[in-house]
Write a protein that holds these residues in place. Structure first.
Motif, PDB file in Angstrom:
ATOM      1  N   ALA A  54     -36.174 -56.108 -47.714  1.00 35.62           N
ATOM      2  CA  ALA A  54     -34.517 -56.254 -47.718  1.00 35.62           C
ATOM      3  C   ALA A  54     -34.233 -56.333 -46.081  1.00 35.62           C
ATOM      4  CB  ALA A  54     -33.763 -55.313 -48.364  1.00 35.62           C
ATOM      5  N   ARG A  55     -34.942 -55.398 -45.290  1.00 36.20           N
ATOM      6  CA  ARG A  55     -34.327 -55.447 -43.947  1.00 36.20           C
ATOM      7  C   ARG A  55     -34.868 -56.578 -43.114  1.00 36.20           C
ATOM      8  NH1 ARG A  55     -36.614 -51.262 -39.151  1.00 36.20           N
ATOM      9  NH2 ARG A  55     -36.007 -52.464 -37.616  1.00 36.20           N
ATOM     10  N   PHE A  56     -36.252 -57.197 -43.600  1.00 32.17           N
ATOM     11  CA  PHE A  56     -36.504 -58.277 -42.810  1.00 32.17           C
ATOM     12  C   PHE A  56     -35.876 -59.482 -43.493  1.00 32.17           C
ATOM     13  CE2 PHE A  56     -40.690 -55.739 -41.567  1.00 32.17           C
ATOM     14  CZ  PHE A  56     -39.938 -55.025 -40.724  1.00 32.17           C
ATOM     15  N   ALA A  57     -35.480 -59.803 -44.694  1.00 28.99           N
ATOM     16  CA  ALA A  57     -34.675 -60.430 -45.228  1.00 28.99           C
ATOM     17  C   ALA A  57     -33.542 -60.702 -44.442  1.00 28.99           C
ATOM     18  CB  ALA A  57     -34.265 -60.512 -46.772  1.00 28.99           C
ATOM     19  N   ARG A  58     -32.849 -59.754 -44.005  1.00 34.93           N
ATOM     20  CA  ARG A  58     -31.517 -59.759 -43.270  1.00 34.93           C
ATOM     21  C   ARG A  58     -31.854 -60.107 -41.937  1.00 34.93           C
ATOM     22  NH1 ARG A  58     -30.797 -55.141 -45.804  1.00 34.93           N
ATOM     23  NH2 ARG A  58     -31.449 -53.710 -43.861  1.00 34.93           N
ATOM     24  N   GLU A  59     -32.910 -59.238 -41.153  1.00 33.67           N
ATOM     25  CA  GLU A  59     -33.247 -59.705 -39.624  1.00 33.67           C
ATOM     26  C   GLU A  59     -34.569 -59.717 -39.686  1.00 33.67           C
ATOM     27  OE1 GLU A  59     -33.579 -60.781 -36.124  1.00 33.67           O
ATOM     28  OE2 GLU A  59     -31.411 -60.299 -36.819  1.00 33.67           O
ATOM     29  N   PRO A  60     -35.206 -60.933 -39.608  1.00 30.54           N
ATOM     30  CA  PRO A  60     -36.820 -60.881 -39.459  1.00 30.54           C
ATOM     31  C   PRO A  60     -37.291 -61.034 -37.968  1.00 30.54           C
ATOM     32  CG  PRO A  60     -35.712 -63.143 -39.573  1.00 30.54           C
ATOM     33  CD  PRO A  60     -34.571 -62.117 -39.746  1.00 30.54           C
ATOM     34  N   LEU A  61     -36.833 -60.089 -37.368  1.00 31.82           N
ATOM     35  CA  LEU A  61     -37.292 -59.910 -35.807  1.00 31.82           C
ATOM     36  C   LEU A  61     -37.349 -58.517 -35.825  1.00 31.82           C
ATOM     37  CD1 LEU A  61     -38.331 -61.114 -33.102  1.00 31.82           C
ATOM     38  CD2 LEU A  61     -35.967 -61.130 -32.532  1.00 31.82           C
ATOM     39  N   VAL A  62     -38.398 -57.699 -35.331  1.00 31.40           N
ATOM     40  CA  VAL A  62     -38.410 -56.465 -34.730  1.00 31.40           C
ATOM     41  C   VAL A  62     -38.309 -56.357 -33.464  1.00 31.40           C
ATOM     42  CG1 VAL A  62     -39.902 -54.455 -34.921  1.00 31.40           C
ATOM     43  CG2 VAL A  62     -39.987 -55.991 -37.075  1.00 31.40           C
ATOM     44  N   THR A  63     -37.475 -55.817 -32.883  1.00 30.23           N
ATOM     45  CA  THR A  63     -37.334 -55.553 -31.570  1.00 30.23           C
ATOM     46  C   THR A  63     -37.781 -54.168 -30.804  1.00 30.23           C
ATOM     47  OG1 THR A  63     -35.021 -54.856 -31.729  1.00 30.23           O
ATOM     48  CG2 THR A  63     -35.416 -57.220 -31.446  1.00 30.23           C
ATOM     49  N   SER A  64     -38.050 -53.364 -31.878  1.00 34.40           N
ATOM     50  CA  SER A  64     -38.680 -52.058 -31.391  1.00 34.40           C
ATOM     51  C   SER A  64     -39.108 -51.316 -32.686  1.00 34.40           C
ATOM     52  CB  SER A  64     -37.624 -51.190 -30.826  1.00 34.40           C
ATOM     53  OG  SER A  64     -36.573 -50.839 -31.627  1.00 34.40           O
TER      54      SER A  64
END
Length: 146
Positions: free
Chosen positions: A27-37
């Protein structure tokens, strides 16, 4: 078991893990598929992390819920930073999460003789960051989309 020392001359990529049973990574990556940290354990490995080094995101968890394995490939964008007292260190990243169809399941990686000895298979509970050797990172590339 003694932890293998990582040396920059044989570092193909760092590997950071996230437990999809503890946090709803899908769910997290469906909302925001970019990891910045992401959090990393303080120590010699964290001190070796530098901007520009490749990094792999490994999703772990229950073997039956999701196709766990490599979910993203990106770069470290800076040195890890200590958190506030009692908080973990974090490393800045530019790490896009792959589309679901492009994620590489751990079963496929384990079946590849070049990748069967990945540290994440040998020590799945080890703290972040883990690593891939130069040869392992090259072999992983054979499983990724062009």
């Amino acid at each position: 078991m003694t932890e293998r020392r990582v040396h920059l001359d044989d570092l193909g990529a760092w590997l950071i893990k996230g437990n999809a049973d503890a946090v709803d990574l899908a769910a997290r990556f469906a909302r925001e598929p970019l990891v910045t940290s992401w959090c990393v354990r303080p120590g010699y490995r964290a001190r070796l992390m530098r901007a520009g080094q490749p990094v792999v995101f490994w999703a772990s968890g229950s073997r039956h819920r999701l196709p766990y394995g490599v979910w993203g490939i990106g770069r470290v964008t800076g040195a890890p930073e200590p958190g506030a007292p009692g908080e973990p260190w974090t490393v800045p990243l530019d790490l896009p999460i792959l589309a679901e169809a492009d994620r590489v399941p751990r079963q496929r990686l384990r079946a590849d003789g070049r990748l069967a000895a990945l540290e994440v298979f040998r020590q799945p509970q080890a703290a972040n960051p883990s690593y891939l050797t130069v040869a392992q990172f090259a072999a992983l590339g054979d499983h990724l989309p062009a």
